[in-house]
Design a protein around this motif. Structure first.
Motif, PDB file in Angstrom:
ATOM      1  N   THR A 142       0.829  -1.220   0.000  1.00 52.73           N
ATOM      2  CA  THR A 142       0.000   0.000   0.000  1.00 52.73           C
ATOM      3  C   THR A 142       0.863   1.270   0.000  1.00 52.73           C
ATOM      4  N   ARG A 167      -0.015   5.057  12.053  1.00 52.07           N
ATOM      5  CA  ARG A 167       1.339   4.533  12.285  1.00 52.07           C
ATOM      6  C   ARG A 167       1.356   3.011  12.303  1.00 52.07           C
ATOM      7  N   SER A 168       0.444   2.376  11.560  1.00 48.63           N
ATOM      8  CA  SER A 168       0.435   0.910  11.542  1.00 48.63           C
ATOM      9  C   SER A 168       1.670   0.417  10.779  1.00 48.63           C
ATOM     10  N   HIS A 190      -1.092  10.365  14.934  1.00 49.19           N
ATOM     11  CA  HIS A 190      -1.834   9.175  15.366  1.00 49.19           C
ATOM     12  C   HIS A 190      -2.965   9.598  16.279  1.00 49.19           C
ATOM     13  N   SER A 191      -3.588   8.620  16.926  1.00 50.53           N
ATOM     14  CA  SER A 191      -4.792   8.948  17.700  1.00 50.53           C
ATOM     15  C   SER A 191      -4.487   9.849  18.903  1.00 50.53           C
ATOM     16  N   ALA A 209      -4.030   7.223   6.675  1.00 60.80           N
ATOM     17  CA  ALA A 209      -4.355   5.795   6.786  1.00 60.80           C
ATOM     18  C   ALA A 209      -4.829   5.549   8.203  1.00 60.80           C
ATOM     19  N   ALA A 210      -6.019   6.021   8.511  1.00 61.81           N
ATOM     20  CA  ALA A 210      -6.540   5.920   9.879  1.00 61.81           C
ATOM     21  C   ALA A 210      -7.760   5.015   9.956  1.00 61.81           C
ATOM     22  N   GLY A 211      -8.472   4.865   8.846  1.00 61.20           N
ATOM     23  CA  GLY A 211      -9.707   4.076   8.884  1.00 61.20           C
ATOM     24  C   GLY A 211     -10.820   4.827   9.604  1.00 61.20           C
ATOM     25  N   ARG A 212     -10.853   6.164   9.442  1.00 59.42           N
ATOM     26  CA  ARG A 212     -11.878   7.021  10.077  1.00 59.42           C
ATOM     27  C   ARG A 212     -12.500   7.926   9.016  1.00 59.42           C
ATOM     28  N   LEU A 215     -12.245  12.060   8.616  1.00 61.21           N
ATOM     29  CA  LEU A 215     -11.290  12.564   9.626  1.00 61.21           C
ATOM     30  C   LEU A 215     -10.618  13.853   9.134  1.00 61.21           C
ATOM     31  N   PHE A 230      -5.516   6.746   1.974  1.00 64.44           N
ATOM     32  CA  PHE A 230      -5.448   5.278   1.957  1.00 64.44           C
ATOM     33  C   PHE A 230      -6.684   4.652   2.603  1.00 64.44           C
ATOM     34  N   THR A 232     -10.045   3.052   3.710  1.00 61.43           N
ATOM     35  CA  THR A 232     -11.015   2.208   3.019  1.00 61.43           C
ATOM     36  C   THR A 232     -12.085   1.865   4.045  1.00 61.43           C
ATOM     37  N   THR A 263      -5.757   5.080  -4.178  1.00 59.61           N
ATOM     38  CA  THR A 263      -4.636   4.207  -3.791  1.00 59.61           C
ATOM     39  C   THR A 263      -4.986   2.716  -3.918  1.00 59.61           C
ATOM     40  N   THR A 267      -2.476  -0.923  -5.084  1.00 60.28           N
ATOM     41  CA  THR A 267      -1.912  -1.828  -4.073  1.00 60.28           C
ATOM     42  C   THR A 267      -1.633  -3.227  -4.648  1.00 60.28           C
TER      43      THR A 267
HETATM   44  P1  NDP Z   1      -4.837   0.507  11.768  1.00 56.57           P
HETATM   45  O1  NDP Z   1      -6.140   0.480  12.475  1.00 56.57           O
HETATM   46  O2  NDP Z   1      -3.829  -0.545  12.012  1.00 56.57           O
HETATM   47  O3  NDP Z   1      -4.134   1.914  12.068  1.00 56.57           O
HETATM   48  C1  NDP Z   1      -4.872   3.095  12.082  1.00 56.57           C
HETATM   49  C2  NDP Z   1      -3.959   4.218  12.511  1.00 56.57           C
HETATM   50  O4  NDP Z   1      -4.721   5.425  12.482  1.00 56.57           O
HETATM   51  C3  NDP Z   1      -3.405   4.060  13.914  1.00 56.57           C
HETATM   52  O5  NDP Z   1      -2.044   4.389  13.940  1.00 56.57           O
HETATM   53  C4  NDP Z   1      -4.238   5.058  14.736  1.00 56.57           C
HETATM   54  O6  NDP Z   1      -3.525   5.645  15.802  1.00 56.57           O
HETATM   55  C5  NDP Z   1      -4.545   6.113  13.691  1.00 56.57           C
HETATM   56  N1  NDP Z   1      -5.770   6.834  14.033  1.00 56.57           N
HETATM   57  C6  NDP Z   1      -6.982   6.311  14.335  1.00 56.57           C
HETATM   58  N2  NDP Z   1      -7.854   7.292  14.627  1.00 56.57           N
HETATM   59  C7  NDP Z   1      -7.181   8.449  14.504  1.00 56.57           C
HETATM   60  C8  NDP Z   1      -7.537   9.810  14.704  1.00 56.57           C
HETATM   61  N3  NDP Z   1      -8.779  10.166  15.069  1.00 56.57           N
HETATM   62  N4  NDP Z   1      -6.601  10.752  14.508  1.00 56.57           N
HETATM   63  C9  NDP Z   1      -5.353  10.416  14.121  1.00 56.57           C
HETATM   64  N5  NDP Z   1      -4.952   9.133  13.935  1.00 56.57           N
HETATM   65  C10 NDP Z   1      -5.859   8.159  14.124  1.00 56.57           C
HETATM   66  O7  NDP Z   1      -5.211   0.580  10.229  1.00 56.57           O
HETATM   67  P2  NDP Z   1      -4.335   0.264   8.894  1.00 56.57           P
HETATM   68  O8  NDP Z   1      -3.102   1.073   8.878  1.00 56.57           O
HETATM   69  O9  NDP Z   1      -4.256  -1.191   8.674  1.00 56.57           O
HETATM   70  O10 NDP Z   1      -5.348   0.836   7.812  1.00 56.57           O
HETATM   71  C11 NDP Z   1      -5.686   2.204   7.791  1.00 56.57           C
HETATM   72  C12 NDP Z   1      -6.719   2.439   6.714  1.00 56.57           C
HETATM   73  O11 NDP Z   1      -6.145   2.124   5.474  1.00 56.57           O
HETATM   74  C13 NDP Z   1      -7.975   1.557   6.847  1.00 56.57           C
HETATM   75  O12 NDP Z   1      -9.086   2.278   6.397  1.00 56.57           O
HETATM   76  C14 NDP Z   1      -7.685   0.419   5.899  1.00 56.57           C
HETATM   77  O13 NDP Z   1      -8.874  -0.184   5.423  1.00 56.57           O
HETATM   78  C15 NDP Z   1      -6.952   1.153   4.816  1.00 56.57           C
HETATM   79  N6  NDP Z   1      -6.083   0.323   3.973  1.00 56.57           N
HETATM   80  C16 NDP Z   1      -6.092   0.640   2.660  1.00 56.57           C
HETATM   81  C17 NDP Z   1      -5.321  -0.062   1.787  1.00 56.57           C
HETATM   82  C18 NDP Z   1      -5.298   0.402   0.351  1.00 56.57           C
HETATM   83  O14 NDP Z   1      -4.868  -0.341  -0.513  1.00 56.57           O
HETATM   84  N7  NDP Z   1      -5.720   1.644   0.041  1.00 56.57           N
HETATM   85  C19 NDP Z   1      -4.574  -1.244   2.215  1.00 56.57           C
HETATM   86  C20 NDP Z   1      -4.515  -1.411   3.638  1.00 56.57           C
HETATM   87  C21 NDP Z   1      -5.293  -0.663   4.481  1.00 56.57           C
HETATM   88  P3  NDP Z   1      -2.963   4.787  17.057  1.00 56.57           P
HETATM   89  O15 NDP Z   1      -1.734   4.105  16.547  1.00 56.57           O
HETATM   90  O16 NDP Z   1      -2.672   5.831  18.080  1.00 56.57           O
HETATM   91  O17 NDP Z   1      -4.052   3.841  17.439  1.00 56.57           O
END
Ligand code: NDP
Length: 281
Positions: A142, A167-168, A190-191, A209-212, A215, A230, A232, A263, A267
């Motif tokens: 990704t 930061r995943s 990050h969060s 890449a937060a999944g929110r 945001l 990123f 999704t 993106t 991937t």
């Molecule tokens: P994770 O849940 O592992 O990580 C999410 C990150 O976002 C964490 O570091 C978290 O912080 C941070 N976060 C969450 N909420 C907030 C906030 N309100 N403010 C700031 N930072 C925040 O997810 P992934 O990295 O695996 O995936 C992220 C997104 O990317 C998802 O939507 C996933 O579906 C998508 N994805 C897309 C791909 C593509 O090909 N486009 C492939 C893989 C994933 P903290 O570390 O502090 O918890």
């Protein structure tokens, strides 16, 4: 101002054509097609859909594909035995462990068991370490795709201020490292980041890449900045949205990826690129 749309589907087509040529060439030179082994434990529908997509993709570009399907109640030993057999099989060039694994299995143990040279997802700690040190290794698909999108759209990175939100180990962290290697000045959010808006408004590039959903709002984006989404997220009606309020941010940003069509499509192409690199190593 309306942002330039960074079209991931068009780039994915371009990458697909390039990949096909590389795979043909490799197949002729080595007398066999590069081969991807996928390990799937259980029958999660989303996971099975992804596996079918990858199988079709491999078939379409001339790569070999084999699925090692284990039952949902497979033991850690079953999983490690399967990984070891693919590790030692000289006709398998790349291995993908389909995540998430069922909760009774040890994901870290499975990743550590992979031969890092066949780790086409770039998740093995050796590959993560090589990336952290700026040395050649296998990069997660990704973020590698995000960099390809930036490069092919000639978005300047050297000396620019960039923020990565997330930061995943699979998306945010490696993306930050890749941007650093491209000489951007990088902030990882990050969060727990205090005043995310203030940090982002200072940046020429924002990667999320937060999944929110929603945001990132227009008020967080400096006019003319590049925004790579990123995220999704599947809404209740089944539609897909990213982490960026696209309708509002497109009016402020200089360039932006849509979701879907940004993106995501790139991937899988980067997975094939990693497979080719692993086959050539
Ligand atoms: P994770 O849940 O592992 O990580 C999410 C990150 O976002 C964490 O570091 C978290 O912080 C941070 N976060 C969450 N909420 C907030 C906030 N309100 N403010 C700031 N930072 C925040 O997810 P992934 O990295 O695996 O995936 C992220 C997104 O990317 C998802 O939507 C996933 O579906 C998508 N994805 C897309 C791909 C593509 O090909 N486009 C492939 C893989 C994933 P903290 O570390 O502090 O918890």
């Amino acid at each position: 101002m309306t942002a330039r749309i960074l079209d991931g589907r068009a780039l994915a087509q371009e990458l697909r054509r390039e990949t096909e040529l590389l795979i043909n060439d490799l197949t002729v030179r080595r007398g066999r097609a590069p081969s991807l082994g996928v390990i799937q434990v259980g029958q999660d529908p989303a996971s099975s859909r992804y596996v079918r997509t990858i199988a079709k993709l491999c078939q379409g570009v001339g790569a070999a594909f084999r699925l090692e399907a284990l039952p949902a109640d497979a033991s850690q030993d079953d999983l490690l035995t399967t990984i070891a057999s693919l590790n030692h099989n000289p006709s398998v060039d790349g291995i993908l462990i389909q995540m998430p694994l069922p909760p009774h299995l040890d994901t870290t143990g499975a990743i550590f068991a992979l031969d890092h040279r066949k780790d086409v997802d770039g998740v093995h700690p050796i590959n993560a370490g090589l990336l952290a040190q700026g040395r050649p290794g296998i990069v997660p698909n990704t973020p590698a795709g995000g960099m390809e999108l930036l490069r092919r759209n000639e978005i300047l990175l050297r000396g620019r201020r960039a923020a990565v939100v997330g930061r995943s180990p699979i998306v945010g962290r490696p993306m930050a490292q890749l941007l650093l290697h491209a000489d951007a000045t990088v902030t990882i959010c990050h969060s727990q980041t205090v005043d995310l808006a203030a940090v982002l408004r200072e940046c020429d590039l924002i990667c999320v890449a937060a999944g929110r959903p929603n945001l990132i709002t227009a008020a967080m984006v400096r006019p003319g900045a590049t925004v790579i989404d990123f995220g999704t997220n599947v809404r209740a009606d089944g539609s897909l949205v990213g982490d960026v309020d696209f309708a509002a941010v497109v009016e402020v940003a200089g360039a932006i990826t849509p979701v879907p069509g940004g993106t995501g499509p790139i991937t899988n192409m980067m997975l094939l690129k990693n497979l080719i690199a692993a086959a050539q190593a």
